[in-house]
Enzyme design. Structure first.
Site, PDB file in Angstrom:
ATOM      1  N   GLY A 210      39.181  33.508  34.609  1.00 34.63           N
ATOM      2  CA  GLY A 210      40.118  34.732  34.851  1.00 34.63           C
ATOM      3  C   GLY A 210      41.462  34.574  33.665  1.00 34.63           C
ATOM      4  O   GLY A 210      41.732  35.749  33.194  1.00 34.63           O
ATOM      5  N   ASP A 211      41.990  33.274  33.557  1.00 30.32           N
ATOM      6  CA  ASP A 211      43.137  33.407  32.711  1.00 30.32           C
ATOM      7  C   ASP A 211      42.806  33.622  31.185  1.00 30.32           C
ATOM      8  O   ASP A 211      43.550  34.021  30.524  1.00 30.32           O
ATOM      9  CB  ASP A 211      43.699  31.801  32.918  1.00 30.32           C
ATOM     10  CG  ASP A 211      44.527  31.687  34.057  1.00 30.32           C
ATOM     11  OD1 ASP A 211      44.704  32.700  34.823  1.00 30.32           O
ATOM     12  OD2 ASP A 211      44.931  30.498  34.242  1.00 30.32           O
ATOM     13  N   GLU A 248      46.390  46.559  42.356  1.00 37.06           N
ATOM     14  CA  GLU A 248      46.077  47.096  43.793  1.00 37.06           C
ATOM     15  C   GLU A 248      45.960  45.897  44.645  1.00 37.06           C
ATOM     16  O   GLU A 248      44.892  45.134  44.492  1.00 37.06           O
ATOM     17  CB  GLU A 248      44.689  48.064  43.747  1.00 37.06           C
ATOM     18  CG  GLU A 248      44.900  49.140  42.735  1.00 37.06           C
ATOM     19  CD  GLU A 248      45.874  50.216  43.384  1.00 37.06           C
ATOM     20  OE1 GLU A 248      46.435  50.175  44.493  1.00 37.06           O
ATOM     21  OE2 GLU A 248      46.262  51.272  42.566  1.00 37.06           O
ATOM     22  N   CYS A 282      42.091  46.956  52.407  1.00 36.59           N
ATOM     23  CA  CYS A 282      43.469  46.831  52.183  1.00 36.59           C
ATOM     24  C   CYS A 282      44.509  47.776  52.955  1.00 36.59           C
ATOM     25  O   CYS A 282      45.744  47.559  53.080  1.00 36.59           O
ATOM     26  CB  CYS A 282      43.779  46.936  50.721  1.00 36.59           C
ATOM     27  SG  CYS A 282      43.094  48.741  49.996  1.00 36.59           S
ATOM     28  N   PHE A 379      43.140  40.229  57.067  1.00 38.19           N
ATOM     29  CA  PHE A 379      41.849  40.568  56.425  1.00 38.19           C
ATOM     30  C   PHE A 379      40.735  40.351  57.255  1.00 38.19           C
ATOM     31  O   PHE A 379      39.639  39.794  56.747  1.00 38.19           O
ATOM     32  CB  PHE A 379      41.893  40.055  55.082  1.00 38.19           C
ATOM     33  CG  PHE A 379      41.286  41.113  53.964  1.00 38.19           C
ATOM     34  CD1 PHE A 379      41.843  42.293  53.736  1.00 38.19           C
ATOM     35  CD2 PHE A 379      40.159  40.935  53.219  1.00 38.19           C
ATOM     36  CE1 PHE A 379      41.716  43.028  52.746  1.00 38.19           C
ATOM     37  CE2 PHE A 379      39.761  41.632  52.064  1.00 38.19           C
ATOM     38  CZ  PHE A 379      40.459  42.867  51.963  1.00 38.19           C
TER      39      PHE A 379
HETATM   40  P1  NAD Z   1      40.721  38.072  45.066  1.00 33.53           P
HETATM   41  O1  NAD Z   1      41.887  38.150  44.751  1.00 33.53           O
HETATM   42  O2  NAD Z   1      40.134  36.842  45.482  1.00 33.53           O
HETATM   43  O3  NAD Z   1      39.736  38.553  44.054  1.00 33.53           O
HETATM   44  C1  NAD Z   1      39.846  39.754  43.314  1.00 33.53           C
HETATM   45  C2  NAD Z   1      39.228  39.555  42.024  1.00 33.53           C
HETATM   46  O4  NAD Z   1      40.216  38.717  41.111  1.00 33.53           O
HETATM   47  C3  NAD Z   1      37.965  38.810  41.823  1.00 33.53           C
HETATM   48  O5  NAD Z   1      36.815  39.466  41.005  1.00 33.53           O
HETATM   49  C4  NAD Z   1      38.191  37.261  41.309  1.00 33.53           C
HETATM   50  O6  NAD Z   1      37.115  36.587  40.662  1.00 33.53           O
HETATM   51  C5  NAD Z   1      39.290  37.653  40.353  1.00 33.53           C
HETATM   52  N1  NAD Z   1      40.036  36.416  40.298  1.00 33.53           N
HETATM   53  C6  NAD Z   1      40.414  35.646  40.895  1.00 33.53           C
HETATM   54  N2  NAD Z   1      41.272  34.744  40.588  1.00 33.53           N
HETATM   55  C7  NAD Z   1      41.687  35.207  39.059  1.00 33.53           C
HETATM   56  C8  NAD Z   1      42.474  34.947  37.915  1.00 33.53           C
HETATM   57  N3  NAD Z   1      43.259  33.947  38.226  1.00 33.53           N
HETATM   58  N4  NAD Z   1      42.405  35.790  36.959  1.00 33.53           N
HETATM   59  C9  NAD Z   1      41.627  36.886  36.877  1.00 33.53           C
HETATM   60  N5  NAD Z   1      40.977  37.186  38.095  1.00 33.53           N
HETATM   61  C10 NAD Z   1      40.838  36.596  39.099  1.00 33.53           C
HETATM   62  O7  NAD Z   1      40.545  39.392  46.002  1.00 33.53           O
HETATM   63  P2  NAD Z   1      39.192  39.504  47.184  1.00 33.53           P
HETATM   64  O8  NAD Z   1      39.092  38.356  48.213  1.00 33.53           O
HETATM   65  O9  NAD Z   1      38.099  39.904  46.207  1.00 33.53           O
HETATM   66  O10 NAD Z   1      39.501  41.058  47.755  1.00 33.53           O
HETATM   67  C11 NAD Z   1      40.375  40.985  48.929  1.00 33.53           C
HETATM   68  C12 NAD Z   1      41.833  41.382  48.611  1.00 33.53           C
HETATM   69  O11 NAD Z   1      41.819  42.581  47.857  1.00 33.53           O
HETATM   70  C13 NAD Z   1      42.691  41.712  49.697  1.00 33.53           C
HETATM   71  O12 NAD Z   1      43.873  40.965  49.556  1.00 33.53           O
HETATM   72  C14 NAD Z   1      42.782  43.191  49.697  1.00 33.53           C
HETATM   73  O13 NAD Z   1      44.140  43.663  50.591  1.00 33.53           O
HETATM   74  C15 NAD Z   1      42.836  43.553  48.186  1.00 33.53           C
HETATM   75  N6  NAD Z   1      42.467  44.902  47.991  1.00 33.53           N
HETATM   76  C16 NAD Z   1      43.363  45.652  47.625  1.00 33.53           C
HETATM   77  C17 NAD Z   1      43.192  47.047  47.722  1.00 33.53           C
HETATM   78  C18 NAD Z   1      44.192  48.096  46.942  1.00 33.53           C
HETATM   79  O14 NAD Z   1      43.840  49.089  46.654  1.00 33.53           O
HETATM   80  N7  NAD Z   1      45.522  47.770  47.048  1.00 33.53           N
HETATM   81  C19 NAD Z   1      41.772  47.527  47.817  1.00 33.53           C
HETATM   82  C20 NAD Z   1      40.993  46.645  47.874  1.00 33.53           C
HETATM   83  C21 NAD Z   1      41.230  45.336  48.256  1.00 33.53           C
END
Ligand code: NAD
Length: 488
Positions: A210-211, A248, A282, A379
């Site tokens: 990710g980073d 988002e 979300c 969630f």
């Molecule tokens: P998450 O934050 O755990 O992961 C989302 C993505 O980010 C994944 O692909 C993950 O691998 C990646 N990721 C994690 N750490 C990272 C880093 N340090 N750098 C770059 N990428 C990284 O979220 P999730 O559990 O997959 O999804 C659920 C969350 O998403 C809930 O909080 C929900 O509310 C939110 N969500 C928001 C919307 C919106 O439109 N606002 C829509 C759907 C879900």
């Protein structure tokens, strides 16, 4: 067993490290396949491929680019049943919800493809009569699209669609919980004939690459849907490259049932707002504020409907995505009970079906604003209810008193209260006397810690293009009257 490889520069690639992650089917608890864990080297290769392909992709007109998206839609439509099955397997969605998500993917891609003719800049007056400024809408370059697991197909469409129409190329980094859906869509893009490098797939763990991805100098825009904590981390990392961010993030939607509400309607909508995707949305209702005069009646109605829910992919509600999520949701319930909440229904794993990550639909009364269940995103299929006094201003204050500001819901027959809420509620979306979800033509955006910028609608597409200014002067002497040295 499924296997998901990387997709770089138009080719499916096995990870050089030979490392794969395991994917577990949430309905059975059994391993359903494995996915490639991209290394930094492969992250570089994917970004390099996107970077190299971008110039030619940008050189096409937006209408030409949209033709690829129409072909992608055709590829998806031809095989939509298999995407539905994959969503059922990978996330545990009930069949109807899987079909709805596929429909949403097509609808969004159509919206973006249609938008191709509407990406228009401006010509504005310059500082003199014979001067003009062209304000061109141009792509950012390489877009890093990071997607969550809860709507693994729709979130890809929402990001990749506008990025591509706008002339950007993409590196897609899906959630480790849903690598196969992302791979399925990328394969359809390959079949649709997108030039090599325009769409790339780097599966892997956010915590590992990710980073690296989010601080890569060749990335110009990062669009993330995920948890708020992930958004904060991505923002920090991306600050080193000044990437444009579309975030988002999490939500904590208030669901207000006023004394004059159509209670049957409100209860029916809450069935959707709470149990759609097992509460893993979300925009899910997360805080129930019920007017004191209808508190008992409304909870009774909602309870009766909740009791009829059948669990399982062939039923009305699926499992949570993984064991970690299951423990997290259960801990919320335990903490709420310790803080004084009263479980009216659920509050535990169900006796059936099987070994999956199912959790019972759960209703907790006697909840108040200070409790953890009203402050942090649950969630899951759990909701707390709070009785509120006959003071609408106070309820709006309660609703706004949250770190999150994505969706909100209001049920009342009083149009003055609807308009008051429309002006005073501080959320990106207010659903009044109706269910969601958000539409392709609505701007999906969050206040406070729910994110920044937004997606869908004209505003959302325009997040993926930048305004470039070109100054023109057709006078005989463009320097006439200007302040230019030497002055003496
Ligand atoms: P998450 O934050 O755990 O992961 C989302 C993505 O980010 C994944 O692909 C993950 O691998 C990646 N990721 C994690 N750490 C990272 C880093 N340090 N750098 C770059 N990428 C990284 O979220 P999730 O559990 O997959 O999804 C659920 C969350 O998403 C809930 O909080 C929900 O509310 C939110 N969500 C928001 C919307 C919106 O439109 N606002 C829509 C759907 C879900």
């Amino acid at each position: 067993m499924r296997e998901q490889l990387l997709f770089i520069d138009g080719e499916w690639v096995t990870p050089e490290s030979g490392r794969f992650g395991e994917k577990v089917n949430p309905s059975t608890g059994e391993v359903s396949g494995r996915f490639a864990l991209a290394t930094r080297k492969e992250a570089d290769e994917a970004i390099d491929a996107a970077y190299a392909a971008q110039r030619k992709w940008e050189a096409l007109t937006s209408v030409e680019r949209s033709k690829y998206i129409y072909r992608l839609i055709q590829e998806i439509e031809k095989d939509r049943a298999s995407l539905e099955s994959l969503l059922i397997e990978e996330v545990g969605k009930p069949r109807k919800e899987a079909a709805q998500e596929v429909e949403g993917v097509i609808d969004q891609l159509q919206y973006y493809a249609e938008f191709a003719r509407k990406i228009t800049g401006d010509v504005v007056e310059g500082t003199k009569r014979e001067r003009l400024i062209l304000q061109l809408k141009v792509p950012y370059g390489v877009v890093l699209a990071i997607t969550p697991w809860n709507f693994p197909a729709a979130m890809v469409a929402r990001k990749v669609g506008p990025a591509l129409v706008g002339g950007n190329t993409v590196v897609l980094k899906p959630s480790s919980d849903t690598p196969f859906t992302a791979g399925w869509l990328v394969e359809k893009a390959r079949r649709a004939g997108f030039p090599a490098g325009v769409v790339n797939l780097a599966t892997g763990k956010g915590s590992e690459i990710g980073d690296y991805l989010t601080s890569h100098k060749k990335v110009s825009l990062i669009t993330l849907t995920g948890e708020t904590g992930t958004g904060v981390q991505v923002m920090k990392s991306a600050s080193s490259i000044m990437a444009k961010l579309i975030l988002e993030l999490g939500g904590k939607a208030p669901f207000i049932v006023w004394k004059d509400a159509d209670l049957e309607l409100a209860a029916k909508v809450l069935m959707w707002a709470k149990y759609w995707n097992a509460g893993q949305s979300c925009i899910a209702a997360e805080r129930l504020y019920i007017h004191q005069d209808v508190y008992d009646r409304f909870l009774q109605l909602f309870l009766e409907k909740t009791r009829r829910l059948r669990l399982g992919p062939n039923g009305d509600m699926g499992p949570l995505i993984n064991g970690q999520q299951l423990s997290k949701v259960n801990k919320f319930v335990e903490d709420t009970v310790t803080e004084g909440g009263k479980v009216l229904y659920g509050g535990r794993k169900p006796d059936s079906p099987g070994n999956g990550f199912f959790y019972m639909p759960t209703i907790i009364s006697n909840v108040d604003q200070g409790m953890r269940i009203f402050r942090e995103e649950v969630f899951g299929p759990v909701i707390g209810a709070m009785k509120v006094p006959d003071d609408f201003d106070q309820v709006i204050d309660l609703a706004n008193d949250s770190d999150y500001g994505l969706a909100s819901y209001l049920f009342t027959r009083d149009s003055a209260l609807v308009l008051k809420a429309a002006q005073e509620i501080k959320f990106g979306e207010l659903y009044t006397n109706m269910p969601g979800p958000e539409a392709s033509q609505g701007y999906h955006t969050g206040f406070r810690m729910s994110g920044q910028a937004g997606e869908n609608s004209r505003y959302g597409v325009e997040e993926y293009v930048k305004v470039k200014n070109v100054y023109l002067d057709y006078s005989k002497d463009p320097t006439s009257g200007e302040v230019i040295p030497p002055y003496s």
